[in-house]
Design a protein around this motif. Structure first.
Motif, PDB file in Angstrom:
ATOM      1  N   VAL A 247      33.843  73.277  33.785  1.00  0.00           N
ATOM      2  CA  VAL A 247      32.703  72.653  34.458  1.00  0.00           C
ATOM      3  C   VAL A 247      33.165  71.575  35.439  1.00  0.00           C
ATOM      4  CG1 VAL A 247      30.623  71.256  34.143  1.00  0.00           C
ATOM      5  CG2 VAL A 247      31.142  73.111  32.548  1.00  0.00           C
ATOM      6  N   ALA A 248      33.913  70.597  34.948  1.00  0.00           N
ATOM      7  CA  ALA A 248      34.229  69.437  35.799  1.00  0.00           C
ATOM      8  C   ALA A 248      35.551  68.819  35.373  1.00  0.00           C
ATOM      9  CB  ALA A 248      33.107  68.407  35.712  1.00  0.00           C
ATOM     10  N   ILE A 249      36.103  68.015  36.261  1.00  0.00           N
ATOM     11  CA  ILE A 249      37.320  67.255  35.982  1.00  0.00           C
ATOM     12  C   ILE A 249      37.041  65.778  36.262  1.00  0.00           C
ATOM     13  CG2 ILE A 249      38.216  67.725  38.302  1.00  0.00           C
ATOM     14  CD1 ILE A 249      41.023  67.638  37.061  1.00  0.00           C
ATOM     15  N   LEU A 250      37.413  64.924  35.333  1.00  0.00           N
ATOM     16  CA  LEU A 250      37.037  63.510  35.411  1.00  0.00           C
ATOM     17  C   LEU A 250      37.834  62.787  36.505  1.00  0.00           C
ATOM     18  CD1 LEU A 250      35.083  61.765  33.681  1.00  0.00           C
ATOM     19  CD2 LEU A 250      37.104  60.795  32.609  1.00  0.00           C
ATOM     20  N   GLN A 251      37.095  62.001  37.313  1.00  0.00           N
ATOM     21  CA  GLN A 251      37.724  61.230  38.399  1.00  0.00           C
ATOM     22  C   GLN A 251      37.681  59.731  38.144  1.00  0.00           C
ATOM     23  OE1 GLN A 251      35.488  62.672  41.821  1.00  0.00           O
ATOM     24  NE2 GLN A 251      37.182  64.014  42.394  1.00  0.00           N
ATOM     25  N   GLU A 252      36.615  59.263  37.498  1.00  0.00           N
ATOM     26  CA  GLU A 252      36.463  57.835  37.218  1.00  0.00           C
ATOM     27  C   GLU A 252      36.014  57.658  35.773  1.00  0.00           C
ATOM     28  OE1 GLU A 252      34.633  56.974  41.697  1.00  0.00           O
ATOM     29  OE2 GLU A 252      33.785  55.978  39.924  1.00  0.00           O
ATOM     30  N   VAL A 253      36.442  56.559  35.182  1.00  0.00           N
ATOM     31  CA  VAL A 253      36.045  56.236  33.808  1.00  0.00           C
ATOM     32  C   VAL A 253      35.062  55.077  33.853  1.00  0.00           C
ATOM     33  CG1 VAL A 253      36.838  55.481  31.536  1.00  0.00           C
ATOM     34  CG2 VAL A 253      38.252  57.021  32.894  1.00  0.00           C
ATOM     35  N   THR A 254      33.924  55.253  33.168  1.00  0.00           N
ATOM     36  CA  THR A 254      32.914  54.199  33.090  1.00  0.00           C
ATOM     37  C   THR A 254      32.744  53.776  31.632  1.00  0.00           C
ATOM     38  OG1 THR A 254      31.142  55.833  32.891  1.00  0.00           O
ATOM     39  CG2 THR A 254      31.731  55.106  35.108  1.00  0.00           C
ATOM     40  N   GLU A 255      31.818  52.830  31.380  1.00  0.00           N
ATOM     41  CA  GLU A 255      31.652  52.315  30.014  1.00  0.00           C
ATOM     42  C   GLU A 255      31.145  53.388  29.053  1.00  0.00           C
ATOM     43  OE1 GLU A 255      29.159  48.937  30.155  1.00  0.00           O
ATOM     44  OE2 GLU A 255      30.612  47.663  31.194  1.00  0.00           O
ATOM     45  N   ASP A 256      30.235  54.234  29.525  1.00  0.00           N
ATOM     46  CA  ASP A 256      29.656  55.237  28.641  1.00  0.00           C
ATOM     47  C   ASP A 256      30.130  56.649  28.939  1.00  0.00           C
ATOM     48  OD1 ASP A 256      28.498  55.443  31.091  1.00  0.00           O
ATOM     49  OD2 ASP A 256      26.458  55.751  30.357  1.00  0.00           O
ATOM     50  N   GLY A 257      31.159  56.819  29.745  1.00  0.00           N
ATOM     51  CA  GLY A 257      31.667  58.153  30.052  1.00  0.00           C
ATOM     52  C   GLY A 257      32.519  58.144  31.300  1.00  0.00           C
ATOM     53  N   GLY A 258      31.990  58.746  32.359  1.00  0.00           N
ATOM     54  CA  GLY A 258      32.769  58.762  33.589  1.00  0.00           C
ATOM     55  C   GLY A 258      32.051  59.542  34.671  1.00  0.00           C
ATOM     56  N   VAL A 259      32.710  59.668  35.795  1.00  0.00           N
ATOM     57  CA  VAL A 259      32.215  60.440  36.933  1.00  0.00           C
ATOM     58  C   VAL A 259      33.226  61.550  37.204  1.00  0.00           C
ATOM     59  CG1 VAL A 259      31.573  60.391  39.363  1.00  0.00           C
ATOM     60  CG2 VAL A 259      31.049  58.432  37.885  1.00  0.00           C
ATOM     61  N   ALA A 260      32.702  62.772  37.352  1.00  0.00           N
ATOM     62  CA  ALA A 260      33.594  63.931  37.472  1.00  0.00           C
ATOM     63  C   ALA A 260      33.228  64.758  38.698  1.00  0.00           C
ATOM     64  CB  ALA A 260      33.508  64.789  36.210  1.00  0.00           C
ATOM     65  N   ALA A 261      34.208  65.515  39.135  1.00  0.00           N
ATOM     66  CA  ALA A 261      34.002  66.446  40.257  1.00  0.00           C
ATOM     67  C   ALA A 261      33.765  67.834  39.693  1.00  0.00           C
ATOM     68  CB  ALA A 261      35.220  66.447  41.172  1.00  0.00           C
ATOM     69  N   VAL A 262      32.896  68.581  40.353  1.00  0.00           N
ATOM     70  CA  VAL A 262      32.618  69.959  39.940  1.00  0.00           C
ATOM     71  C   VAL A 262      33.841  70.821  40.254  1.00  0.00           C
ATOM     72  CG1 VAL A 262      31.114  71.948  40.264  1.00  0.00           C
ATOM     73  CG2 VAL A 262      30.160  69.638  40.335  1.00  0.00           C
ATOM     74  N   ILE A 263      34.296  71.554  39.278  1.00  0.00           N
ATOM     75  CA  ILE A 263      35.481  72.390  39.497  1.00  0.00           C
ATOM     76  C   ILE A 263      35.157  73.557  40.429  1.00  0.00           C
ATOM     77  CG2 ILE A 263      37.092  73.955  38.350  1.00  0.00           C
ATOM     78  CD1 ILE A 263      37.105  72.082  35.984  1.00  0.00           C
ATOM     79  N   SER A 264      34.018  74.214  40.206  1.00  0.00           N
ATOM     80  CA  SER A 264      33.634  75.351  41.039  1.00  0.00           C
ATOM     81  C   SER A 264      32.717  74.852  42.149  1.00  0.00           C
ATOM     82  CB  SER A 264      32.919  76.409  40.184  1.00  0.00           C
ATOM     83  OG  SER A 264      32.591  77.525  40.970  1.00  0.00           O
ATOM     84  N   ASP A 265      33.324  74.424  43.243  1.00  0.00           N
ATOM     85  CA  ASP A 265      32.551  73.894  44.367  1.00  0.00           C
ATOM     86  C   ASP A 265      31.836  75.043  45.068  1.00  0.00           C
ATOM     87  OD1 ASP A 265      31.506  72.563  46.468  1.00  0.00           O
ATOM     88  OD2 ASP A 265      33.420  72.000  47.388  1.00  0.00           O
ATOM     89  N   PRO A 266      30.493  75.006  45.120  1.00  0.00           N
ATOM     90  CA  PRO A 266      29.775  76.125  45.759  1.00  0.00           C
ATOM     91  C   PRO A 266      30.105  76.270  47.243  1.00  0.00           C
ATOM     92  CG  PRO A 266      28.284  74.322  45.237  1.00  0.00           C
ATOM     93  CD  PRO A 266      29.586  74.002  44.579  1.00  0.00           C
ATOM     94  N   ALA A 267      30.470  75.169  47.905  1.00  0.00           N
ATOM     95  CA  ALA A 267      30.806  75.263  49.326  1.00  0.00           C
ATOM     96  C   ALA A 267      32.075  76.079  49.542  1.00  0.00           C
ATOM     97  CB  ALA A 267      30.985  73.864  49.908  1.00  0.00           C
ATOM     98  N   ALA A 268      32.904  76.184  48.535  1.00  0.00           N
ATOM     99  CA  ALA A 268      34.154  76.950  48.651  1.00  0.00           C
ATOM    100  C   ALA A 268      34.101  78.253  47.869  1.00  0.00           C
ATOM    101  CB  ALA A 268      35.322  76.106  48.154  1.00  0.00           C
ATOM    102  N   THR A 269      32.870  78.655  47.500  1.00  0.00           N
ATOM    103  CA  THR A 269      32.708  79.867  46.699  1.00  0.00           C
ATOM    104  C   THR A 269      32.059  80.960  47.522  1.00  0.00           C
ATOM    105  OG1 THR A 269      32.448  78.512  44.708  1.00  0.00           O
ATOM    106  CG2 THR A 269      31.701  80.796  44.582  1.00  0.00           C
ATOM    107  N   ASP A 270      32.580  82.169  47.390  1.00  0.00           N
ATOM    108  CA  ASP A 270      32.046  83.299  48.133  1.00  0.00           C
ATOM    109  C   ASP A 270      31.173  84.157  47.222  1.00  0.00           C
ATOM    110  OD1 ASP A 270      31.470  85.162  49.982  1.00  0.00           O
ATOM    111  OD2 ASP A 270      33.516  85.915  50.251  1.00  0.00           O
ATOM    112  N   PHE A 271      31.810  84.935  46.378  1.00  0.00           N
ATOM    113  CA  PHE A 271      31.057  85.777  45.450  1.00  0.00           C
ATOM    114  C   PHE A 271      30.955  85.098  44.082  1.00  0.00           C
ATOM    115  CE2 PHE A 271      32.231  88.898  48.617  1.00  0.00           C
ATOM    116  CZ  PHE A 271      31.111  89.698  48.684  1.00  0.00           C
ATOM    117  N   VAL A 272      29.826  85.335  43.427  1.00  0.00           N
ATOM    118  CA  VAL A 272      29.604  84.787  42.089  1.00  0.00           C
ATOM    119  C   VAL A 272      29.067  85.898  41.193  1.00  0.00           C
ATOM    120  CG1 VAL A 272      29.185  82.448  42.902  1.00  0.00           C
ATOM    121  CG2 VAL A 272      27.270  84.051  42.688  1.00  0.00           C
TER     122      VAL A 272
END
Length: 300
Positions: A247-272
């Protein structure tokens, strides 16, 4: 006038007698020594008794000297061993720490292999996709993030079906037309998906932020164990997505979790691929009022 030397006896008769006596004694000593040497060469066994007596006399002294020498050697060895014990203990501690680290790494690798085998089992048992279609467009400039798919109800696509690419989850079907459908992307502000960290059982919710990234919100609050680079996969909770999909890979750590980037970026996806809902019955059960029995309406 010649200088006076201490070797000259001068006119003292007493000194002359002393000097003469010294010469006589030296001559006698030389003669006795020569005689003893001659006797020892002629008959070597003549002085065996004297040599044995002398050897017996000096034996205790030799033993005491040997004991003292051995004792001093042991003392030096003890002192040097004591001085070297500190550095040896430090070296052993370092070796033990390194061995513990290697052991923990081996345990982590073993656990990771077990999880990878489990994920492989899920993939091998994956169901056939309902449809494979091209992702024909997506929104990227508003807080609502949708994508449009070139397959609809005529191809078997239904609301709620998960959409994924070879890299991971893209979203799920939100609306369906005969030959097209709209996909709710993970980054949408209304999207919430249950996830867990790939290398253990830490569970969380991945919520869309509307800016292309996800907010990872831990379910169990306390000390935040997350680190940058942690990968999150679907947990299977909710019934829509099969567990183990990236689903995602963590980029920032916060107090209650973090902020992550979507692994499957739809802008770079062709067929699904559109897959069937993982636990359809569970979703029906969740939507059934408590007063009714699951499947009751269908049987009536």
């Amino acid at each position: 006038m010649a200088p006076h030397t201490s070797r000259r006896s001068g006119h003292s008769r007493r000194a002359q007698y002393g000097l003469f006596t010294g010469y006589v004694l030296a001559a006698i000593g030389a003669a006795v020594g020569a005689a003893l040497l001659a006797i020892s060469l002629w008959r070597p066994s003549t002085f065996n008794g004297l040599r044995g007596t002398a050897s017996e006399a000096v034996t205790p002294v030799g033993r005491a000297s040997a004991a003292t020498r051995a004792g001093s050697q042991d003392l030096f060895d003890t002192i040097s061993g004591y001085l070297a014990a500190g550095s040896q203990n430090a070296a052993l501690k370092r070796e033990v720490e390194i061995a513990r680290i290697r052991l923990k790494e081996a345990e982590a690798v073993r656990g990771e292999n077990a999880r990878l085998k489990a994920l492989l089992g899920f993939r091998e048992g994956a169901v056939k996709p309902v449809a494979i279609a091209r992702l024909i467009g997506s929104t990227a400039s508003s807080t609502r993030r949708f994508a449009y798919l070139g397959a609809g109800s005529n191809q078997g696509v239904a609301v709620g079906m998960p959409v994924r690419s070879p890299r991971g989850v893209v979203g799920r079907i939100l609306e369906v037309a005969p030959d097209s459908s709209r996909v709710l992307l993970l980054a949408d502000s209304e999207s919430v998906i249950p996830v867990r960290r790939s290398r253990d059982e830490i569970v969380a919710f991945a919520e869309g932020r509307g800016d292309g990234r996800l907010r990872i919100r831990l379910i169990n609050l306390g000390i935040n164990p997350l680190k940058k680079g942690d990968v999150f996969v679907t947990s299977g909770a909710g019934g829509y997505y099969r567990p183990g999909i990236a689903v995602a890979i963590l980029q920032e750590v916060t107090e209650d979790g973090g902020v992550a980037a979507v692994i499957s970026d739809p802008a770079a996806t062709d067929f699904v691929a559109v897959e069937p809902i993982w636990q359809q019955r569970a979703l029906e059960a969740a939507a059934t009022p408590v007063a009714e029995t699951v499947g009751e309406a269908e049987g009536a």
